[in-house]
Design a protein around this motif. Structure first.
Motif, PDB file in Angstrom:
ATOM      1  N   ILE A  84      -8.070   1.581   2.183  1.00  0.00           N
ATOM      2  CA  ILE A  84      -8.582   0.208   2.262  1.00  0.00           C
ATOM      3  C   ILE A  84      -9.996   0.215   2.819  1.00  0.00           C
ATOM      4  N   ALA A  85     -10.191   0.957   3.909  1.00  0.00           N
ATOM      5  CA  ALA A  85     -11.522   1.046   4.522  1.00  0.00           C
ATOM      6  C   ALA A  85     -12.530   1.663   3.554  1.00  0.00           C
ATOM      7  N   VAL A 116      -0.976   5.137   7.102  1.00  0.00           N
ATOM      8  CA  VAL A 116      -2.292   5.576   7.580  1.00  0.00           C
ATOM      9  C   VAL A 116      -3.219   5.863   6.397  1.00  0.00           C
ATOM     10  N   PHE A 117      -2.671   6.506   5.376  1.00  0.00           N
ATOM     11  CA  PHE A 117      -3.468   6.830   4.189  1.00  0.00           C
ATOM     12  C   PHE A 117      -3.940   5.553   3.500  1.00  0.00           C
ATOM     13  N   VAL A 118      -3.065   4.572   3.397  1.00  0.00           N
ATOM     14  CA  VAL A 118      -3.428   3.293   2.779  1.00  0.00           C
ATOM     15  C   VAL A 118      -4.507   2.589   3.596  1.00  0.00           C
ATOM     16  N   CYS A 119      -4.359   2.599   4.919  1.00  0.00           N
ATOM     17  CA  CYS A 119      -5.394   1.984   5.770  1.00  0.00           C
ATOM     18  C   CYS A 119      -6.742   2.659   5.555  1.00  0.00           C
ATOM     19  N   TRP A 120      -6.729   3.978   5.436  1.00  0.00           N
ATOM     20  CA  TRP A 120      -7.971   4.719   5.181  1.00  0.00           C
ATOM     21  C   TRP A 120      -8.545   4.347   3.823  1.00  0.00           C
ATOM     22  N   LEU A 160     -16.878   2.401  -1.175  1.00  0.00           N
ATOM     23  CA  LEU A 160     -16.947   2.269  -2.624  1.00  0.00           C
ATOM     24  C   LEU A 160     -17.373   0.874  -3.068  1.00  0.00           C
ATOM     25  N   GLY A 161     -17.062  -0.128  -2.267  1.00  0.00           N
ATOM     26  CA  GLY A 161     -17.437  -1.496  -2.603  1.00  0.00           C
ATOM     27  C   GLY A 161     -16.696  -2.045  -3.798  1.00  0.00           C
ATOM     28  N   THR A 162     -15.454  -1.580  -4.007  1.00  0.00           N
ATOM     29  CA  THR A 162     -14.644  -2.073  -5.117  1.00  0.00           C
ATOM     30  C   THR A 162     -13.214  -2.312  -4.646  1.00  0.00           C
ATOM     31  N   LEU A 163     -12.508  -3.151  -5.385  1.00  0.00           N
ATOM     32  CA  LEU A 163     -11.107  -3.422  -5.112  1.00  0.00           C
ATOM     33  C   LEU A 163     -10.308  -3.057  -6.354  1.00  0.00           C
ATOM     34  N   CYS A 164      -9.483  -2.032  -6.238  1.00  0.00           N
ATOM     35  CA  CYS A 164      -8.678  -1.554  -7.360  1.00  0.00           C
ATOM     36  C   CYS A 164      -7.384  -2.356  -7.421  1.00  0.00           C
ATOM     37  N   TRP A 190      -4.398  -2.014  -8.970  1.00  0.00           N
ATOM     38  CA  TRP A 190      -3.156  -1.275  -8.751  1.00  0.00           C
ATOM     39  C   TRP A 190      -3.099  -0.696  -7.351  1.00  0.00           C
ATOM     40  N   CYS A 191      -4.246  -0.343  -6.801  1.00  0.00           N
ATOM     41  CA  CYS A 191      -4.278   0.131  -5.403  1.00  0.00           C
ATOM     42  C   CYS A 191      -3.831  -0.988  -4.468  1.00  0.00           C
ATOM     43  N   MET A 192      -4.285  -2.202  -4.741  1.00  0.00           N
ATOM     44  CA  MET A 192      -3.917  -3.331  -3.899  1.00  0.00           C
ATOM     45  C   MET A 192      -2.419  -3.623  -3.972  1.00  0.00           C
ATOM     46  N   VAL A 193      -1.824  -3.394  -5.149  1.00  0.00           N
ATOM     47  CA  VAL A 193      -0.369  -3.535  -5.262  1.00  0.00           C
ATOM     48  C   VAL A 193       0.318  -2.531  -4.342  1.00  0.00           C
ATOM     49  N   THR A 194      -0.196  -1.310  -4.336  1.00  0.00           N
ATOM     50  CA  THR A 194       0.353  -0.270  -3.455  1.00  0.00           C
ATOM     51  C   THR A 194       0.200  -0.665  -1.993  1.00  0.00           C
ATOM     52  N   TRP A 195      -0.971  -1.189  -1.627  1.00  0.00           N
ATOM     53  CA  TRP A 195      -1.171  -1.637  -0.249  1.00  0.00           C
ATOM     54  C   TRP A 195      -0.149  -2.711   0.103  1.00  0.00           C
ATOM     55  N   ALA A 196       0.061  -3.625  -0.838  1.00  0.00           N
ATOM     56  CA  ALA A 196       0.911  -4.791  -0.571  1.00  0.00           C
ATOM     57  C   ALA A 196       2.358  -4.415  -0.287  1.00  0.00           C
ATOM     58  N   VAL A 197       2.854  -3.312  -0.848  1.00  0.00           N
ATOM     59  CA  VAL A 197       4.240  -2.924  -0.587  1.00  0.00           C
ATOM     60  C   VAL A 197       4.358  -1.874   0.519  1.00  0.00           C
ATOM     61  N   THR A 198       3.306  -1.074   0.703  1.00  0.00           N
ATOM     62  CA  THR A 198       3.357  -0.048   1.754  1.00  0.00           C
ATOM     63  C   THR A 198       3.393  -0.677   3.136  1.00  0.00           C
TER      64      THR A 198
END
Length: 200
Positions: free
Chosen positions: A119-120, A113-117, A126-130, A132-140
């Motif tokens: 992402i949104a 849920v936190f990752v989905c939030w 923020l209008g940015t794509l981090c 390392w954050c995306m790596v976290t999204w990809a495994v969560t």
């Protein structure tokens, strides 16, 4: 006395938990180090800042980057240890009580849920794509799917036999489910941020 071998389907889950945990922990560690770097030198830029659109600095220094009063990556440093430990324990033949699986799943639900939030927030606020954050999204995302299906498949969540069969059939489709989730995220990012044009 020798322990009984771990069923193959649990071995795959255990291996994924270990791999995902290690990847997620490394992403959290890398983000934490970037945050320390920025704190020591406010004029510095993070090594993962590739453009105005793809960067870590804006996310780390935003309010969303410290939701609980400390940098979000610290949650990852602590949280990603759990899948690694659970995966290793499964390979060693451990069997967990339902309450343990319930707590483990609750932690993964929070992470999902936190990752989905996040992402949104990244795409629409923020209008940015981090990176390392995306790596976290990809495994969560796939980890949450896999553990949820596992709990249903093995009857850890008390459901009927039909539901268990459906869950068992669904487990091999977790990679596709995760891929489709990535596609949805990519489409949202493209529509909102015009990612493709920024790469040209």
């Amino acid at each position: 006395m020798a322990l009984a071998p771990v069923p193959a389907r649990r071995t795959v889950l255990a291996a994924w938990l270990i791999v995902a945990g290690m990847i997620g922990w490394w992403a959290a560690f890398s983000l934490t180090m970037e945050r320390f770097h920025l704190l020591m030198d406010p004029n510095a830029t993070a090594a993962c800042d590739f453009s105005v659109l793809v960067q870590c600095t804006a996310n780390l220094e935003s309010a969303q980057g410290s939701v609980f009063g400390f940098p979000n990556p610290i949650l990852g440093l602590a949280g990603w240890v759990a899948p690694i430990v659970v995966g290793v324990a499964i390979l060693a033949g451990a069997r967990f009580a339902r309450w343990f699986w319930g707590l483990f799943w609750a932690g993964l639900l929070f992470a999902f849920v936190f990752v989905c939030w996040l992402i949104a927030q990244s795409i629409f606020v923020l209008g940015t794509l981090c990176p390392w954050c995306m790596v976290t999204w990809a495994v969560t995302i796939p980890t949450f799917y896999a553990v949820t299906i596992h709990l249903l498949r093995d009857g850890i969540v008390p459901v009927g036999e039909r539901a268990r069969r459906v869950a068992s059939t669904a487990m091999p489709w977790v990679p596709l489910m995760a891929f489709l989730s990535y596609v949805v995220i990519a489409v949202l990012a493209e529509v909102r941020l015009d990612v493709f044009s920024s790469l040209l």
